[in-house]
Design a protein around this motif. Structure first.
Motif, PDB file in Angstrom:
ATOM      1  N   PHE A 103       0.822  -1.199   0.000  1.00  0.00           N
ATOM      2  CA  PHE A 103       0.000   0.000   0.000  1.00  0.00           C
ATOM      3  C   PHE A 103       0.865   1.261   0.000  1.00  0.00           C
ATOM      4  O   PHE A 103       0.623   2.197  -0.781  1.00  0.00           O
ATOM      5  CB  PHE A 103      -0.932  -0.004   1.211  1.00  0.00           C
ATOM      6  CG  PHE A 103      -1.712   1.262   1.363  1.00  0.00           C
ATOM      7  CD1 PHE A 103      -2.784   1.535   0.526  1.00  0.00           C
ATOM      8  CD2 PHE A 103      -1.369   2.203   2.322  1.00  0.00           C
ATOM      9  CE1 PHE A 103      -3.503   2.713   0.649  1.00  0.00           C
ATOM     10  CE2 PHE A 103      -2.082   3.372   2.455  1.00  0.00           C
ATOM     11  CZ  PHE A 103      -3.142   3.632   1.614  1.00  0.00           C
ATOM     12  N   LEU A 104       1.880   1.288   0.849  1.00  0.00           N
ATOM     13  CA  LEU A 104       2.758   2.456   0.929  1.00  0.00           C
ATOM     14  C   LEU A 104       3.482   2.685  -0.393  1.00  0.00           C
ATOM     15  O   LEU A 104       3.662   3.836  -0.829  1.00  0.00           O
ATOM     16  CB  LEU A 104       3.765   2.282   2.065  1.00  0.00           C
ATOM     17  CG  LEU A 104       3.178   2.306   3.481  1.00  0.00           C
ATOM     18  CD1 LEU A 104       4.250   1.985   4.504  1.00  0.00           C
ATOM     19  CD2 LEU A 104       2.535   3.651   3.783  1.00  0.00           C
ATOM     20  N   TYR A 105       3.887   1.601  -1.041  1.00  0.00           N
ATOM     21  CA  TYR A 105       4.576   1.734  -2.324  1.00  0.00           C
ATOM     22  C   TYR A 105       3.632   2.321  -3.384  1.00  0.00           C
ATOM     23  O   TYR A 105       4.027   3.203  -4.164  1.00  0.00           O
ATOM     24  CB  TYR A 105       5.096   0.375  -2.783  1.00  0.00           C
ATOM     25  CG  TYR A 105       5.815   0.414  -4.109  1.00  0.00           C
ATOM     26  CD1 TYR A 105       7.060   1.019  -4.234  1.00  0.00           C
ATOM     27  CD2 TYR A 105       5.236  -0.144  -5.249  1.00  0.00           C
ATOM     28  CE1 TYR A 105       7.720   1.062  -5.452  1.00  0.00           C
ATOM     29  CE2 TYR A 105       5.883  -0.105  -6.477  1.00  0.00           C
ATOM     30  CZ  TYR A 105       7.125   0.497  -6.570  1.00  0.00           C
ATOM     31  OH  TYR A 105       7.767   0.545  -7.786  1.00  0.00           O
ATOM     32  N   ALA A 106       2.390   1.850  -3.402  1.00  0.00           N
ATOM     33  CA  ALA A 106       1.416   2.378  -4.361  1.00  0.00           C
ATOM     34  C   ALA A 106       1.169   3.863  -4.119  1.00  0.00           C
ATOM     35  O   ALA A 106       1.071   4.655  -5.066  1.00  0.00           O
ATOM     36  CB  ALA A 106       0.109   1.594  -4.261  1.00  0.00           C
ATOM     37  N   MET A 107       1.083   4.266  -2.862  1.00  0.00           N
ATOM     38  CA  MET A 107       0.864   5.676  -2.541  1.00  0.00           C
ATOM     39  C   MET A 107       2.077   6.516  -2.946  1.00  0.00           C
ATOM     40  O   MET A 107       1.931   7.641  -3.448  1.00  0.00           O
ATOM     41  CB  MET A 107       0.569   5.828  -1.057  1.00  0.00           C
ATOM     42  CG  MET A 107      -0.724   5.166  -0.607  1.00  0.00           C
ATOM     43  SD  MET A 107      -2.219   5.926  -1.290  1.00  0.00           S
ATOM     44  CE  MET A 107      -2.405   7.335  -0.182  1.00  0.00           C
ATOM     45  N   HIS A 108       3.257   5.967  -2.724  1.00  0.00           N
ATOM     46  CA  HIS A 108       4.485   6.671  -3.130  1.00  0.00           C
ATOM     47  C   HIS A 108       4.527   6.855  -4.642  1.00  0.00           C
ATOM     48  O   HIS A 108       4.865   7.948  -5.137  1.00  0.00           O
ATOM     49  CB  HIS A 108       5.696   5.896  -2.645  1.00  0.00           C
ATOM     50  CG  HIS A 108       7.011   6.450  -3.133  1.00  0.00           C
ATOM     51  ND1 HIS A 108       7.524   7.655  -2.683  1.00  0.00           N
ATOM     52  CD2 HIS A 108       7.902   5.975  -4.046  1.00  0.00           C
ATOM     53  CE1 HIS A 108       8.672   7.898  -3.286  1.00  0.00           C
ATOM     54  NE2 HIS A 108       8.927   6.893  -4.112  1.00  0.00           N
ATOM     55  N   ARG A 109       4.180   5.805  -5.387  1.00  0.00           N
ATOM     56  CA  ARG A 109       4.180   5.885  -6.847  1.00  0.00           C
ATOM     57  C   ARG A 109       3.183   6.927  -7.348  1.00  0.00           C
ATOM     58  O   ARG A 109       3.402   7.567  -8.380  1.00  0.00           O
ATOM     59  CB  ARG A 109       3.840   4.521  -7.452  1.00  0.00           C
ATOM     60  CG  ARG A 109       4.933   3.468  -7.332  1.00  0.00           C
ATOM     61  CD  ARG A 109       6.078   3.736  -8.303  1.00  0.00           C
ATOM     62  NE  ARG A 109       5.650   3.770  -9.681  1.00  0.00           N
ATOM     63  CZ  ARG A 109       5.585   2.708 -10.478  1.00  0.00           C
ATOM     64  NH1 ARG A 109       5.927   1.510 -10.001  1.00  0.00           N
ATOM     65  NH2 ARG A 109       5.192   2.816 -11.727  1.00  0.00           N
ATOM     66  N   ALA A 110       2.095   7.105  -6.613  1.00  0.00           N
ATOM     67  CA  ALA A 110       1.068   8.067  -7.023  1.00  0.00           C
ATOM     68  C   ALA A 110       1.479   9.510  -6.740  1.00  0.00           C
ATOM     69  O   ALA A 110       0.923  10.437  -7.323  1.00  0.00           O
ATOM     70  CB  ALA A 110      -0.253   7.757  -6.324  1.00  0.00           C
ATOM     71  N   ASP A 341      -8.026  -2.277  -4.137  1.00  0.00           N
ATOM     72  CA  ASP A 341      -6.812  -2.231  -4.958  1.00  0.00           C
ATOM     73  C   ASP A 341      -5.972  -1.014  -4.582  1.00  0.00           C
ATOM     74  O   ASP A 341      -6.415   0.123  -4.765  1.00  0.00           O
ATOM     75  CB  ASP A 341      -7.177  -2.171  -6.443  1.00  0.00           C
ATOM     76  CG  ASP A 341      -5.968  -2.302  -7.331  1.00  0.00           C
ATOM     77  OD1 ASP A 341      -5.315  -1.273  -7.617  1.00  0.00           O
ATOM     78  OD2 ASP A 341      -5.645  -3.436  -7.750  1.00  0.00           O
ATOM     79  N   PRO A 342      -4.764  -1.218  -4.062  1.00  0.00           N
ATOM     80  CA  PRO A 342      -3.927  -0.086  -3.639  1.00  0.00           C
ATOM     81  C   PRO A 342      -3.579   0.869  -4.783  1.00  0.00           C
ATOM     82  O   PRO A 342      -3.511   2.085  -4.559  1.00  0.00           O
ATOM     83  CB  PRO A 342      -2.664  -0.763  -3.093  1.00  0.00           C
ATOM     84  CG  PRO A 342      -3.069  -2.145  -2.741  1.00  0.00           C
ATOM     85  CD  PRO A 342      -4.125  -2.512  -3.737  1.00  0.00           C
ATOM     86  N   VAL A 343      -3.340   0.344  -5.982  1.00  0.00           N
ATOM     87  CA  VAL A 343      -2.897   1.183  -7.093  1.00  0.00           C
ATOM     88  C   VAL A 343      -3.997   2.144  -7.524  1.00  0.00           C
ATOM     89  O   VAL A 343      -3.771   3.354  -7.672  1.00  0.00           O
ATOM     90  CB  VAL A 343      -2.427   0.322  -8.270  1.00  0.00           C
ATOM     91  CG1 VAL A 343      -2.099   1.188  -9.485  1.00  0.00           C
ATOM     92  CG2 VAL A 343      -1.207  -0.512  -7.869  1.00  0.00           C
ATOM     93  N   THR A 344      -5.201   1.633  -7.749  1.00  0.00           N
ATOM     94  CA  THR A 344      -6.278   2.519  -8.202  1.00  0.00           C
ATOM     95  C   THR A 344      -6.753   3.429  -7.076  1.00  0.00           C
ATOM     96  O   THR A 344      -7.158   4.562  -7.322  1.00  0.00           O
ATOM     97  CB  THR A 344      -7.452   1.712  -8.774  1.00  0.00           C
ATOM     98  OG1 THR A 344      -7.916   0.770  -7.796  1.00  0.00           O
ATOM     99  CG2 THR A 344      -7.018   0.957 -10.010  1.00  0.00           C
ATOM    100  N   ILE A 376      -8.833  -1.368   1.583  1.00  0.00           N
ATOM    101  CA  ILE A 376      -8.481  -0.043   2.092  1.00  0.00           C
ATOM    102  C   ILE A 376      -9.758   0.725   2.387  1.00  0.00           C
ATOM    103  O   ILE A 376     -10.690   0.737   1.575  1.00  0.00           O
ATOM    104  CB  ILE A 376      -7.644   0.739   1.065  1.00  0.00           C
ATOM    105  CG1 ILE A 376      -6.380  -0.035   0.704  1.00  0.00           C
ATOM    106  CG2 ILE A 376      -7.287   2.120   1.573  1.00  0.00           C
ATOM    107  CD1 ILE A 376      -6.130  -0.121  -0.767  1.00  0.00           C
ATOM    108  N   MET A 377      -9.807   1.360   3.542  1.00  0.00           N
ATOM    109  CA  MET A 377     -10.952   2.180   3.907  1.00  0.00           C
ATOM    110  C   MET A 377     -10.419   3.552   4.305  1.00  0.00           C
ATOM    111  O   MET A 377      -9.523   3.657   5.153  1.00  0.00           O
ATOM    112  CB  MET A 377     -11.723   1.536   5.056  1.00  0.00           C
ATOM    113  CG  MET A 377     -12.030   0.063   4.817  1.00  0.00           C
ATOM    114  SD  MET A 377     -13.119  -0.666   6.048  1.00  0.00           S
ATOM    115  CE  MET A 377     -14.699   0.022   5.556  1.00  0.00           C
TER     116      MET A 377
END
Length: 393
Positions: A103-110, A341-344, A376-377
């Motif tokens: 999750f943290l990686y997806a948020m960082h990428r965003a 889905d963490p990415v979306t 994720i909520m």
């Protein structure tokens, strides 16, 4: 040609990542965990400008300290194995840690700085086995089971440890029908599917008929419903609440308990809307709508522009487009976003934050132990200064 290396981390899809000692390329390897050291064989080389490929584990030289022997004898990573619970190779605490890392990686990428994210401990599943309340198997009339990852091969399954008792019994009932000519696939098809849950009988067997969507872990779903109830109580009431992707009303039931006089619930599946309508929830107006229609926000604007709270639980693809979203929901003060889905989620969250919103709460939930999946909520609020600017227009 084989090479040796160590798995340094997991990919966004939950595969182990190892770097080739000579060419420096990264390779994704199923059935491995950070800390594993082994010998690997390249199965799919990096092409063109890609900096990664795929490999398989030939020999485990040294195991990760988190690795454990899987309880399921059907788990494996070849075309003859079931790989539905690929993380069963690791202890549960490590699984939870890796899910949070994803999750943290997806948020960082965003675009987010992970250090700025206030995320509490993940909500673990109280049951690591026997938790799943629904399942789907494939059959060609001779075999019945799950399809091996990346193949069209049915892996025969005699039992499944993650199914709850009722679903495990359903699986045994289905197996008694084999072999079955009636289950043979139509010409050109590889199989038929059978969709079952613990609230429906296994017989008569209905081929290729999907059950309405339902969260697969009852205990965790109840926890999620409690989270939403608390979020709605904490962030005030509204004269109108809109719910998108409502399904057959799992979260609509919670929203109806707020006493809000006007609740609009939208879903694309007419069957799910029919089920929801039959519940006769107070204040709920359930409607069918294609929520991925390119002009959906214009279509909904007249009905939702005065809503103060939005609750949404989209499929893995998220909202897909937010063009016109903020011009449609002009009165929103709170958004409760439930994502699988963490990415979306990260993509949509970044768009929210660039348009005057911020999140006050992020909660991670493990709905499916032994898999890379994560729920994720999050609660979003409009910045006060942004609201003030809009009021002056």
């Amino acid at each position: 040609m084989s090479f040796q290396g160590e798995i340094t981390h997991l990919s966004q899809k939950g595969l182990g990542v190892v770097q080739h000692p000579e060419n420096g390329l990264s390779y994704f390897v199923a059935g491995t965990w950070p800390g594993d050291r082994g010998e690997f064989e390249i199965t799919d080389r990096a092409l063109n400008n890609r900096k990664y490929g795929y490999a398989r584990l030939i020999r485990l030289i040294q195991s990760s300290r988190h690795r454990k022997t899987p309880e399921c004898r059907f788990l494996g990573f070849s075309s003859n194995d079931c790989s539905g619970c690929p993380w069963m190779i690791a202890d549960y605490d490590s699984q939870l840690e890796q899910k949070k890392n994803q999750f943290l990686y997806a948020m960082h990428r965003a675009g987010f700085d992970p250090a700025d994210l206030n995320i509490g401990a993940m909500q673990p599943s109280p049951d690591l086995f026997g938790y799943r309340n629904r399942f789907q198997v494939k059959t060609d009339g001779e075999k019945l089971g799950f399809v091996a990852e990346g193949s069209h091969h049915i892996v025969p399954i005699e039992d499944c440890l993650i199914l709850n008792p009722a679903c495990r019994q359903h699986l045994q009932t289905l197996r008694k029908h084999l072999p079955s000519r009636e289950w043979s696939p139509a010409p050109g098809d590889d199989w038929n599917f059978i969709d079952l849950d613990d609230q429906s009988p296994a017989e008569p067997v209905l081929l290729n008929r999907k059950q309405p969507f339902r969260q697969g872990n009852d205990a965790q779903n109840q926890w999620m419903r409690s989270w939403l109830k608390h979020a709605l109580e904490q962030h005030g009431h509204s004269h109108k609440i809109v719910e998108l992707f409502c399904g057959s009303g799992n979260f609509t039931e919670v929203i109806a308990q707020t006493g809000c006089p006007e609740i609009l619930a939208y879903e694309a599946d007419p069957q799910a809307i029919t089920v929801l309508q039959q519940k006769n929830l107070p204040g709920v107006d359930a409607r069918t709508a294609d929520l991925y229609h390119p002009f959906i926000w214009k279509i909904l604007k007249k009905n939702v522009q005065d809503a103060g709270i939005l609750v949404l639980d989209p499929p893995r693809s998220g909202l897909k487009t937010l063009r016109g979203f903020f011009e449609t929901f002009t009165s929103l003060e709170t958004i409760c976003y439930i994502s699988c889905d963490p990415v979306t989620f990260a993509r949509d969250a970044w768009t929210f934050c660039k348009n005057g919103w911020s999140f006050s709460d992020i909660q991670l939930v493990d709905l499916f132990p032994h898999t890379p999946h994560i729920e994720i909520m999050a609660t979003f609020h409009k910045h006060q200064e942004h609201t003030a600017k809009e009021s002056k227009r």
